[in-house]
Design an enzyme around this catalytic site. Structure first.
Site: not given
Ligand SMILES: *Cc1c(COP(=O)(O)O)cnc(C)c1O
Length: 362
Positions: A102, A173, A197
Site C-alpha cells: 500500500w 491513505d 472497508k
C-alpha cells in the site's frame, strides 16, 4: 436467512440495519416510484443524498471550512497516481513513509512520473511489524507533500500518533481506518479512503481535501484527473456512482446514531482489546508479530504454532459461521478485520471460539 460473521478485509461487513434500510426502499426511493439507482445524478432525489453524505462527513469528522469532501472513482489505487500528478510540481520531490504494501504501491506510482523518496520505514528484519516514530522520520522540508498509510490493512499496523510534516501538506491513505476515531482534520492536506472497508460498498473513494491545494493541479494533465475539476464540479462533473454514495450516507447515519466518532473509538478499542487480550493471555499458542504500540485496532493479525493449525482454525471457524479470517496471501497467518460495523458481540463469539480451539489444540 443465516448471516455469517464476516471478518473480511474489504469489501467488508456492513451494519445490518443499513442493509435492511436499503433493501426496504430499493424499489421505491422515498416515494418517488423508482429506485435511487434509476434517478439522474443531477435530479433532486440524488442531490439530497449527495448533500447529506457530505454534511454527515463534515459533522462526524469535524471537517473545517478550509476542506471539502469529494467523491471519486478508481479506488485508493487511482489516488496513488493522482496525488503525485496533482500535488507535485515540476522538479519537486514527494516524501513517502513506508509501512509495507500500500505505501509501497503508492510510492511506486509516484516514481513513474517524477521524484519520490522514502522518509521513514516500518521495516524490521525484512518485515513490516511496526510504524516509525516521529523522531525516526527524515522529512524533507521542501517536499511537495508527505504521504503515509494510517492503517496497514495487510500488516496489521496502525499509526496511533500521526506524523508531523510541518508546513508540508500531509497526505494520508485512510482506506482501512477512516472514521475509526475522532481526528484533527485540519492537520491534513488530503485524506483519501476507498469506501469498501470502513464506509460502505466498493465503487467510491472519499477525499477530505484542503481546497487551496486544488490550485496545484496542472493544466498539462487531462481535466478529469485534476482535483480542481472534481472540487469545482462538486464531484458531479460526470456521472457519480450514486448507489455507492447513497450506501455511504446510510452508513454515516448509522455512525451518527451510534454516537459518532467517539462511540466508534470506544467500540473499536473494546473489540481489538478482546482479540489482543486473547493473544497475550495465550503466549504459547498465539503470537502477534506486530510491536505492541503499532498494533492495528482495525485488522489484528496473529500466528498459531504451525501453518497446519492455522488452516484448521480457518476451516473450523468457517464451520462455526465465521469467515474471512485468512491472512493476506503475502504474509499468511490469521487476520481478523473488525471495522466500525463489526459488532462487539460477534468479536466476542470469535474470541470464545479461538480460546476453545487453543485449549483443544495447544
Ligand atoms: C484496500 C486498500 C487499498 C486499495 O484500495 P482499492 O480501492 O482496491 O484501490 C489501498 N490502501 C489501503 C490502506 C487499503 O486498505
Amino acid at each position: 436467512m443465516t448471516r455469517v460473521i464476516n471478518f473480511s478485509a474489504g469489501p467488508a461487513t456492513l451494519p445490518l440495519p443499513v442493509l435492511e434500510y436499503a433493501h426496504n426502499e430499493f424499489l421505491d426511493h422515498e416515494g418517488t416510484g423508482m429506485s435511487l439507482i434509476e434517478h439522474s445524478h443531477r435530479g433532486a432525489a440524488y442531490a439530497k443524498v449527495h448533500e447529506e453524505a457530505k454534511s454527515l462527513f463534515r459533522e462526524l469528522m469535524n471537517v473545517p471550512d478550509t476542506h471539502d469532501i469529494l467523491f471519486m472513482q478508481g479506488g485508493a489505487t487511482a489516488q496513488f497516481a493522482l496525488v503525485p500528478m496533482n500535488l507535485r510540481g515540476a522538479g519537486q520531490s514527494a516524501d513517502y513513509i513506508n509501512t509495507g504494501v500500500w505505501s509501497d504501491k503508492a510510492m511506486a506510482e509516484a516514481l513513474i512520473l517524477g521524484a519520490a523518496r522514502e522518509a521513514g520505514t516500518g521495516k524490521v528484519d525484512g518485515k513490516y511489524t511496526r510504524v516509525p516514530k516521529q523522531a525516526e522520520l527524515e522529512l524533507d522540508p521542501g517536499a511537495a507533500y508527505a504521504h503515509f498509510t494510517s492503517n496497514n490493512t495487510i500488516m496489521g499496523t496502525q499509526f496511533h500518533e500521526y506524523p508531523d510534516s510541518g508546513d508540508v501538506p500531509l497526505v494520508a491513505d485512510m482506506s482501512s481506518d477512516i472514521l475509526w476515531r475522532p481526528i484533527d482534520v485540519s492537520k491534513f492536506g488530503l485524506i483519501y479512503a476507498g469506501a469498501q472497508k470502513n464506509l460502505g460498498p466498493a465503487g467510491v473513494t472519499v477525499l477530505i481535501f484542503r481546497k487551496d491545494l486544488a490550485e496545484r493541479s496542472p493544466s498539462t494533465i487531462p481535466k478529469i484527473f485534476r482535483y480542481k475539476t472534481i472540487l469545482d464540479g462538486d464531484s458531479l462533473q460526470n456521472t457519480i456512482p450514486t448507489f455507492a454514495v447513497y450506501m455511504v450516507r446510510n452508513v454515516l447515519r448509522w455512525v451518527r446514531d451510534q454516537g459518532g466518532a467517539p462511540a466508534m473509538e470506544k467500540r473499536n478499542r473494546e473489540k481489538a482489546g478482546s482479540i489482543y487480550g486473547m493473544i497475550d493471555e495465550n503466549p504459547g499458542f498465539f503470537h502477534c508479530p506486530v510491536e505492541v504500540e503499532s498494533r492495528s485496532m482495525m485488522n489484528p493479525v496473529f500466528r498459531l504454532p504451525t501453518e497446519d493449525l492455522e488452516k484448521k482454525l480457518i476451516a473450523e471457524a468457517a464451520e462455526a459461521g465465521m469467515v474471512g479470517i485468512k491472512g493476506h496471501r503475502s504474509v499468511g497467518g490469521i487476520r481478523t478485520s473488525i471495522y466500525n460495523a463489526m459488532e462487539p458481540s460477534d468479536v466476542q463469539k470469535f474470541v470464545d471460539f479461538a480460546k476453545a480451539f487453543a485449549q483443544k489444540n495447544g
